[in-house]
Design a protein around this motif. Sequence first.
Motif, PDB file in Angstrom:
ATOM      1  N   GLN A 275     -17.601  -5.689   0.677  1.00 15.70           N
ATOM      2  CA  GLN A 275     -16.369  -5.086   0.166  1.00 15.70           C
ATOM      3  C   GLN A 275     -15.437  -6.171  -0.362  1.00 15.70           C
ATOM      4  O   GLN A 275     -15.410  -7.283   0.149  1.00 15.70           O
ATOM      5  CB  GLN A 275     -15.675  -4.317   1.292  1.00 15.70           C
ATOM      6  CG  GLN A 275     -14.364  -3.639   0.877  1.00 15.70           C
ATOM      7  CD  GLN A 275     -13.766  -2.815   2.002  1.00 15.70           C
ATOM      8  OE1 GLN A 275     -14.272  -1.758   2.344  1.00 15.70           O
ATOM      9  NE2 GLN A 275     -12.692  -3.316   2.602  1.00 15.70           N
ATOM     10  N   PHE A 276     -14.678  -5.845  -1.400  1.00 18.37           N
ATOM     11  CA  PHE A 276     -13.629  -6.756  -1.885  1.00 18.37           C
ATOM     12  C   PHE A 276     -12.359  -5.959  -2.140  1.00 18.37           C
ATOM     13  O   PHE A 276     -12.384  -4.736  -2.263  1.00 18.37           O
ATOM     14  CB  PHE A 276     -14.089  -7.534  -3.125  1.00 18.37           C
ATOM     15  CG  PHE A 276     -14.539  -6.689  -4.282  1.00 18.37           C
ATOM     16  CD1 PHE A 276     -13.667  -6.354  -5.304  1.00 18.37           C
ATOM     17  CD2 PHE A 276     -15.862  -6.236  -4.362  1.00 18.37           C
ATOM     18  CE1 PHE A 276     -14.080  -5.590  -6.382  1.00 18.37           C
ATOM     19  CE2 PHE A 276     -16.295  -5.481  -5.435  1.00 18.37           C
ATOM     20  CZ  PHE A 276     -15.402  -5.148  -6.455  1.00 18.37           C
ATOM     21  N   GLN A 277     -11.242  -6.668  -2.188  1.00 17.62           N
ATOM     22  CA  GLN A 277      -9.926  -6.037  -2.229  1.00 17.62           C
ATOM     23  C   GLN A 277      -9.165  -6.378  -3.504  1.00 17.62           C
ATOM     24  O   GLN A 277      -9.437  -7.371  -4.167  1.00 17.62           O
ATOM     25  CB  GLN A 277      -9.079  -6.482  -1.022  1.00 17.62           C
ATOM     26  CG  GLN A 277      -9.556  -5.970   0.320  1.00 17.62           C
ATOM     27  CD  GLN A 277     -10.774  -6.710   0.823  1.00 17.62           C
ATOM     28  OE1 GLN A 277     -10.893  -7.929   0.629  1.00 17.62           O
ATOM     29  NE2 GLN A 277     -11.689  -5.993   1.447  1.00 17.62           N
ATOM     30  N   ASN A 278      -8.175  -5.551  -3.784  1.00 16.30           N
ATOM     31  CA  ASN A 278      -7.265  -5.793  -4.898  1.00 16.30           C
ATOM     32  C   ASN A 278      -6.277  -6.883  -4.492  1.00 16.30           C
ATOM     33  O   ASN A 278      -5.600  -6.781  -3.469  1.00 16.30           O
ATOM     34  CB  ASN A 278      -6.517  -4.510  -5.255  1.00 16.30           C
ATOM     35  CG  ASN A 278      -5.857  -4.566  -6.618  1.00 16.30           C
ATOM     36  OD1 ASN A 278      -5.313  -5.595  -7.016  1.00 16.30           O
ATOM     37  ND2 ASN A 278      -5.893  -3.457  -7.343  1.00 16.30           N
ATOM     38  N   GLU A 279      -6.200  -7.938  -5.287  1.00 19.61           N
ATOM     39  CA  GLU A 279      -5.338  -9.074  -4.961  1.00 19.61           C
ATOM     40  C   GLU A 279      -3.888  -8.879  -5.403  1.00 19.61           C
ATOM     41  O   GLU A 279      -3.033  -9.717  -5.101  1.00 19.61           O
ATOM     42  CB  GLU A 279      -5.897 -10.342  -5.604  1.00 19.61           C
ATOM     43  CG  GLU A 279      -7.247 -10.764  -5.047  1.00 19.61           C
ATOM     44  CD  GLU A 279      -7.795 -12.005  -5.713  1.00 19.61           C
ATOM     45  OE1 GLU A 279      -7.227 -12.416  -6.749  1.00 19.61           O
ATOM     46  OE2 GLU A 279      -8.777 -12.566  -5.204  1.00 19.61           O
ATOM     47  N   ASN A 280      -3.616  -7.799  -6.122  1.00 20.14           N
ATOM     48  CA  ASN A 280      -2.248  -7.539  -6.573  1.00 20.14           C
ATOM     49  C   ASN A 280      -1.491  -6.813  -5.472  1.00 20.14           C
ATOM     50  O   ASN A 280      -1.580  -5.597  -5.319  1.00 20.14           O
ATOM     51  CB  ASN A 280      -2.273  -6.698  -7.857  1.00 20.14           C
ATOM     52  CG  ASN A 280      -0.876  -6.425  -8.395  1.00 20.14           C
ATOM     53  OD1 ASN A 280       0.109  -7.000  -7.930  1.00 20.14           O
ATOM     54  ND2 ASN A 280      -0.776  -5.537  -9.368  1.00 20.14           N
ATOM     55  N   LYS A 281      -0.739  -7.569  -4.691  1.00 18.69           N
ATOM     56  CA  LYS A 281      -0.066  -7.011  -3.514  1.00 18.69           C
ATOM     57  C   LYS A 281       1.045  -6.028  -3.879  1.00 18.69           C
ATOM     58  O   LYS A 281       1.547  -5.307  -2.995  1.00 18.69           O
ATOM     59  CB  LYS A 281       0.500  -8.146  -2.662  1.00 18.69           C
ATOM     60  CG  LYS A 281      -0.545  -9.108  -2.107  1.00 18.69           C
ATOM     61  CD  LYS A 281      -1.511  -8.388  -1.178  1.00 18.69           C
ATOM     62  CE  LYS A 281      -2.446  -9.352  -0.450  1.00 18.69           C
ATOM     63  NZ  LYS A 281      -3.416  -9.991  -1.337  1.00 18.69           N
ATOM     64  N   LEU A 282       1.440  -5.967  -5.121  1.00 19.46           N
ATOM     65  CA  LEU A 282       2.492  -5.031  -5.514  1.00 19.46           C
ATOM     66  C   LEU A 282       2.071  -3.594  -5.223  1.00 19.46           C
ATOM     67  O   LEU A 282       2.903  -2.767  -4.837  1.00 19.46           O
ATOM     68  CB  LEU A 282       2.819  -5.189  -7.000  1.00 19.46           C
ATOM     69  CG  LEU A 282       4.098  -4.470  -7.462  1.00 19.46           C
ATOM     70  CD1 LEU A 282       5.317  -5.317  -7.113  1.00 19.46           C
ATOM     71  CD2 LEU A 282       4.081  -4.204  -8.972  1.00 19.46           C
ATOM     72  N   ILE A 283       0.785  -3.272  -5.404  1.00 14.36           N
ATOM     73  CA  ILE A 283       0.356  -1.881  -5.229  1.00 14.36           C
ATOM     74  C   ILE A 283       0.443  -1.431  -3.772  1.00 14.36           C
ATOM     75  O   ILE A 283       0.463  -0.232  -3.499  1.00 14.36           O
ATOM     76  CB  ILE A 283      -1.072  -1.652  -5.774  1.00 14.36           C
ATOM     77  CG1 ILE A 283      -2.116  -2.390  -4.925  1.00 14.36           C
ATOM     78  CG2 ILE A 283      -1.171  -2.073  -7.229  1.00 14.36           C
ATOM     79  CD1 ILE A 283      -3.535  -2.020  -5.273  1.00 14.36           C
ATOM     80  N   TYR A 284       0.509  -2.374  -2.846  1.00 13.74           N
ATOM     81  CA  TYR A 284       0.634  -2.025  -1.430  1.00 13.74           C
ATOM     82  C   TYR A 284       2.093  -1.938  -0.989  1.00 13.74           C
ATOM     83  O   TYR A 284       2.382  -1.371   0.070  1.00 13.74           O
ATOM     84  CB  TYR A 284      -0.065  -3.059  -0.544  1.00 13.74           C
ATOM     85  CG  TYR A 284      -1.492  -3.348  -0.914  1.00 13.74           C
ATOM     86  CD1 TYR A 284      -2.510  -2.418  -0.695  1.00 13.74           C
ATOM     87  CD2 TYR A 284      -1.843  -4.570  -1.485  1.00 13.74           C
ATOM     88  CE1 TYR A 284      -3.828  -2.700  -1.036  1.00 13.74           C
ATOM     89  CE2 TYR A 284      -3.161  -4.853  -1.824  1.00 13.74           C
ATOM     90  CZ  TYR A 284      -4.141  -3.920  -1.601  1.00 13.74           C
ATOM     91  OH  TYR A 284      -5.444  -4.197  -1.936  1.00 13.74           O
ATOM     92  N   ASN A 285       2.993  -2.524  -1.742  1.00 15.56           N
ATOM     93  CA  ASN A 285       4.362  -2.724  -1.261  1.00 15.56           C
ATOM     94  C   ASN A 285       5.456  -2.134  -2.151  1.00 15.56           C
ATOM     95  O   ASN A 285       6.625  -2.156  -1.742  1.00 15.56           O
ATOM     96  CB  ASN A 285       4.635  -4.236  -1.125  1.00 15.56           C
ATOM     97  CG  ASN A 285       3.758  -4.898  -0.087  1.00 15.56           C
ATOM     98  OD1 ASN A 285       3.969  -4.738   1.106  1.00 15.56           O
ATOM     99  ND2 ASN A 285       2.748  -5.633  -0.543  1.00 15.56           N
ATOM    100  N   TYR A 286       5.122  -1.627  -3.315  1.00 12.84           N
ATOM    101  CA  TYR A 286       6.165  -1.211  -4.254  1.00 12.84           C
ATOM    102  C   TYR A 286       5.973   0.254  -4.640  1.00 12.84           C
ATOM    103  O   TYR A 286       4.957   0.600  -5.257  1.00 12.84           O
ATOM    104  CB  TYR A 286       6.125  -2.087  -5.502  1.00 12.84           C
ATOM    105  CG  TYR A 286       7.352  -2.005  -6.378  1.00 12.84           C
ATOM    106  CD1 TYR A 286       8.511  -2.693  -6.033  1.00 12.84           C
ATOM    107  CD2 TYR A 286       7.351  -1.254  -7.551  1.00 12.84           C
ATOM    108  CE1 TYR A 286       9.638  -2.640  -6.833  1.00 12.84           C
ATOM    109  CE2 TYR A 286       8.474  -1.203  -8.362  1.00 12.84           C
ATOM    110  CZ  TYR A 286       9.617  -1.890  -7.995  1.00 12.84           C
ATOM    111  OH  TYR A 286      10.732  -1.830  -8.787  1.00 12.84           O
ATOM    112  N   PRO A 287       6.900   1.133  -4.287  1.00  8.73           N
ATOM    113  CA  PRO A 287       6.775   2.545  -4.677  1.00  8.73           C
ATOM    114  C   PRO A 287       6.689   2.694  -6.193  1.00  8.73           C
ATOM    115  O   PRO A 287       7.488   2.115  -6.923  1.00  8.73           O
ATOM    116  CB  PRO A 287       8.068   3.166  -4.131  1.00  8.73           C
ATOM    117  CG  PRO A 287       8.509   2.257  -3.031  1.00  8.73           C
ATOM    118  CD  PRO A 287       8.102   0.882  -3.469  1.00  8.73           C
TER     119      PRO A 287
END
Length: 424
Positions: A275-287
Motif C-alpha cells: 500500500q502507498f499513501q497520498n503525500e499531499n497532507k492538505l486533503i487530510y487537514n483542510y475542509p
Amino acid sequence: MIQRLPAALAAALLTTGVSAFLPSSAAAAAILPNRAAAAAEIPCPKPKVVEKPKNVPPRPVPPPDNPAESAIGGPALATHGLIIPPGAKLPPAVTATTWMVADLDTGQVLGGCGPHVHQTPASVQKTLLAATVMDKLDPNQMMTAVPSDLNIEYHSSAVGIVPGGRYRISTLWLGLLLNSGNDAANALARLAGGGGPDGVARTVAAMNAEAKRIGAFQTHAVTPSGLDGKGQFTSAYDLALIAREDFAKPDFRKYVLTRTAYMPAQPKLKKAGFQFQNENKLIYNYPGAMGGKTGFTTVARTSYMSAANRNGRRLVVTLLGAETRPQRGWQQGEALLNWGFSLPRDASVGTLVTPQDVAAKPTTESGAAPAGARPAVPEARAGSGPPRPLEIAAGASVAVVLAALLIRLRATRKPRPPRQQPTS
C-alpha cells in the motif's frame, strides 16, 4: 513616448502613498514590468526561517525576463514582488520564492508574488504530464514495465514498479500523483509516446507543446517527472494554467483525492504487493480540499500546487522555491488559500488566460503564425474582474503604472488635462 521615473522617485512615491496617484482600477500593490524600477517593487512577506538549509546547490540561471510573457494575464502581474488587490490585507508570510492564488472557474488572479518569475518545478511538473497525456491513455489498459522505466535519479522518489511487472494505467497515475513516482512518470511518458525507446522524448516534446497551447510560456520540460534537467523551468502563473487543465479532468480529480492505493503483487517476479499513501497532507487537514501535487529536489526546493472548494468557490494555490521551515509546503498552501478565500469574489489583479485566448489572434497580417512563433494573447475575457489585462504585444514592457504616475505629476504642474497614453 512615456518617460520613466527614476527608481528612487518611484520608491519614494510608494512609501508616501502611491495609491493616491494610481488609477482607480489599478491594484495599490501593482508592480511595474520595467525591471529598472525594481526598487519600487513591494517585497513579499517572509517568515523568519528557523534554520537555513545547508549544502544547497546553486539555482539554475533562468532565461531573461520577456516583457510580453511577463504581462500575460495583465500588466500588474509583470513583477518580481508582491501584487494584491486594492484594500486587501497582506497575505501570510511564507518561505516560497514565488506563489499565486487564482480562481479555477472565473480565472481571476487574486494575488501573487513574482507570478511570472522562472523557477525550477520539481515534481509539480508531473501535473503537466497529466494535462498532456491523461486523456490519451486508457486507465483500464494493462502495461508491462521495462528496465528504462527505472532510469531515475538515485534516491529519488519511486512508487516501486518492477521490470516485467504488469500494471493498470490507473495504478501508474495513482503512483505518480500520490507517491510522486518518477518510475511511474517514465512509464506513462513512454507509453503515451508510442512505447518505444523514444517514447519519453516524444512525450516531453508533447508536454512543451501543451504548455505553449495553454499560454504557459515560462514552462519548459526536460524530464516528464520534474527531476532536475538543464533548461527546465516553470512559473507560479504557468502552474495555475496547468492546474486548471488538470482539474477539468474527472480522473485527475479522483486520483488526487485518493488517500491510499495498492501496488499489486507480481507473483511471477516474487514481488509482494504493498500500500502507498497520498503525500499531499492538505486533503487530510483542510475542509474542501480538492487535492494537488507536492514536489521537492535539492535544487528546486519545495514546490506545491493544490486546490480547494469553499461554498462553491474553487481556488488554486501554486508555490515554488519554498523551504519547509517553519511551515511545510502544504501548510504554506493552506495559509494562502485561507487568504484567498477571505477576499471578495470580485477581487482580482489579473486573469488566467485560456487556450482560446492564446489562439484567438494571428501573429501576422496574413493570419498565419510563423513557424515556432509564440501566439499573441488577447485581452482577458469580460467579467473576469478588475484590473482588465491589456492586450499583449511587443510593447508590453511599457510601465503602465509609471505612466499613470507621470500623468498625475505633470497635471500638478500644468493646468491642461493629461494626454491619453498608449496602453501597450
